[in-house]
Design a protein around this motif. Structure first.
Motif: not given
Lengths: 290, 323
Positions: A107, A111, A113-115, A117-118, A120-123, A150, A152, A155
């Motif tokens: 996994g 994980m 990839l999930a980090v 992606f943040t 590149l794009f955020n809420g 954190i 990214a 990290l």
């Protein structure tokens, strides 16, 4: 590599060295000016002009700062947020960076990839504010520390750093009965101290310079960090700083402004020599490897 | 208790016979790494709560969001907020301000760290080079409040050192901070002062990797310093420049929110208000959550498209690209 002492080379070098000296001066002179004015006697400052060293030293601005609650308290808030916030940053970042650096972990790529992606794009501002609000952090100093626990980017760089540590060390620790947590704290972190120190200092600079999140999340002015107070005094030029009025005190407002800038900058200038040895390497490692 | 135990062992036995060996091995591996997963938990929770929940929260842009109802129960509003935004007179002002600042930054700011890095790279005296580097990095570490504050003090018409010098030589003062026409110049100047030195780091790293033999060979062929710069040094850092340009285009619309926020006054709003500051004003000071979330989403989507386009173009031109 040296160059021949031809005229064209001499002119090239002469122009280059002169320009670089000028650029260096432009970067540092504003700070010298601020420092000099903050220590200069009020009647000399009142005459105006560009002061690069205090002709007549006066500590009145600093005495004033320490006589007010507002400034001392905001310095305290900044120190607290910086120390506790940086500790949170380092614990959260290392705890996640280590598992992400183990290639066999199931996994792991998901994980990562999930980090990524943040980055590149955020809420965006409003949904993030709403989440912080729903967690009851508004007007609490936690809002300055937890939502930025954190970075990214840091990290990923720390993860790459952990990956370079030879596997053999960890295998032998495992044979000696260490679990993964023990390996992280007894082997990986001690071996990565230069990297940890660099990121600690980067995070600390972020916390110390934090301005907008305090404007957004902190409503009570007794909980303002130094940067927010600095803006009130220097940019909004309010002569009233919470409980005392500068004009009543019969001191040059300019020297007070300068002294507050000195305090808002001092910790960074103080850590800078320690920082400089490491950061270039740290930044390069991150930028080259992504 | 006894009965419960019996059932458990029975159930375990059944599972053991029924489950495939593969799944068991998989579970075993998860169990073996339980510490690693446990360690990752706080960090993953952080990303979930503070990055992914807000992404989900974007749906408020399509709702008439009511804080007491939350994301889940607020009534839907379709594209109402977007229609309102595109219909406002403000839209074109924001669009113009955001793009002009971004373009100014690209033209005036982006090339400067490259030039400065090339200049530093020509310095052969290590100590001088390190000294200049130390000086030019310093402004990067101070906050925007300090930078804007120092500029306010230096450039004000009421006794600011720059204006006093101007007055001495020209007999005139320039209201740098009050005149809207100076706003963009001030923003770009401040960005350059704060970040130009820091921006050299990555180019200096790329320059350090250039093979010195290339220069030797060029000198044998009679190339002077300018020709070496043009034919060896610049091509060597070309891909770094392209990658940074793509990243810059990715953040094209983020002209430095905190910075602009600090420089905005009631007199320069007409040239200084950008999408980000507008989102803040509408959303947090006027409480129009859904509307400002819609504005924010519009900006994010345009930004994302810009990265993808820039990356695609870089690949077309034979560079590696970032993604």
């Amino acid at each position: 590599m040296t160059y021949d002492k031809t005229w064209s080379n001499r002119i090239f070098d002469g122009v280059n060295y002169t320009l670089l000296t000028l650029i260096g001066l432009v970067c540092i002179i504003p700070f010298i000016y601020v420092l000099a004015v903050s220590f200069t006697a009020p009647h000399i400052v009142a005459q105006g002009g560009f002061i690069l060293y205090p002709k007549e030293i006066s500590l009145s601005a600093y005495k004033y700062i320490f006589s007010t609650n507002t400034l001392v308290r905001s310095l305290g808030v900044s120190v607290y947020v910086t120390v506790v916030g940086t500790l949170i940053n380092l614990v959260f970042t290392s705890l996640l960076a280590y598992p992400l650096s183990r290639p066999h972990l199931k996994g792991r790529s998901l994980m990562l990839l999930a980090v990524l992606f943040t980055m590149l794009f955020n809420g965006g501002l409003i949904p993030t504010y709403y989440v912080v609000k729903s967690l009851g952090m508004i007007d609490s100093l936690w809002s300055l520390m937890i939502p930025s626990a954190i970075s990214a980017f840091n990290l990923i760089v720390l993860k790459n750093f952990f990956q370079q540590i030879p596997d053999g060390l960890e295998d032998s620790a495992k044979i000696d009965g260490c679990n993964d947590l023990g390996i992280l704290f007894r082997i990986v972190i001690p071996l990565s101290l230069p990297a940890i120190a660099t990121f600690g200092l980067f995070y600390a600079v972020d916390h110390w310079n934090k301005f907008f999140s305090a404007v957004m999340y902190i409503n009570t002015n007794t909980k303002w960090p130094i940067q927010v107070v600095l803006r009130e005094i220097v940019i909004n030029a309010s002569s009233r700083i919470g409980d005392t009025n500068i004009e009543e005190m019969n001191i040059q407002p300019l020297t007070i402004k300068m002294a507050v800038i000195v305090f808002a900058t001092l910790p960074i200038i103080a850590v800078y020599p320690f920082l400089q040895k490491h950061f270039a390497k740290g930044v390069m490692l991150g930028s080259v490897k992504g | 208790m006894k009965g419960g135990c019996a059932v458990n062992t029975q159930a375990n036995a059944e599972i053991r016979t029924k489950e495939s060996a593969y799944k068991l091995r998989w579970l075993k591996e998860l169990a073996k790494d339980r510490w690693l997963y446990l360690m990752a938990l706080p960090g993953l929770a952080y990303f979930l709560i503070f990055k992914y929940v807000p992404m989900y929260g974007i749906i408020m842009a399509f709702q008439d969001f009511k804080p007491h109802l939350g994301f889940l129960n607020s009534p839907w509003a379709g594209l109402k907020h977007f229609e309102r935004f595109f219909g406002e007179d403000q839209f074109w002002m924001l669009f113009r301000n955001t793009f002009l600042l971004a373009i100014y930054n690209l033209i005036f700011f982006f090339p400067l760290p490259i030039v400065l890095a090339l200049m530093l790279n020509e310095v052969r005296r290590e100590r001088f080079k390190r000294f200049v580097q130390t000086l030019v990095y310093i402004p990067h570490f101070v906050s925007w409040v300090v930078v804007v504050g120092i500029f306010y003090i230096l450039f004000t018409t009421e006794g600011g050192a720059v204006n006093e010098l101007l007055f001495k030589f020209t007999g005139q003062k320039i209201p740098f901070l009050l005149e809207p026409e100076w706003f963009r110049t001030m923003i770009v100047t401040q960005s350059i002062w704060k970040e130009v030195g820091w921006g050299t780091i990555i180019f200096l790293a790329a320059l350090a990797g250039v093979d010195l033999q290339l220069y030797e060979a060029a000198r044998m062929d009679g190339a002077g310093r300018w020709r070496q710069l043009w034919h060896i040094t610049l091509p060597a850092i070309r891909s770094t420049i392209v990658i940074l340009l793509i990243l810059r285009l990715g953040n094209f619309l983020d002209s430095g929110f905190e910075h602009i926020f600090l420089m905005l006054t009631s007199t320069n709003r007409e040239v200084g208000e950008v999408f980000d500051t507008y989102v803040y004003v509408k959303g947090l000071t006027q409480g129009q959550y859904s509307y400002s979330a819609a504005v924010g989403l519009f900006k994010s989507v345009v930004g994302l498209l810009l990265v993808l386009v820039a990356n695609w173009m870089a690949k077309r031109f034979g560079e590696e690209g970032v993604y």
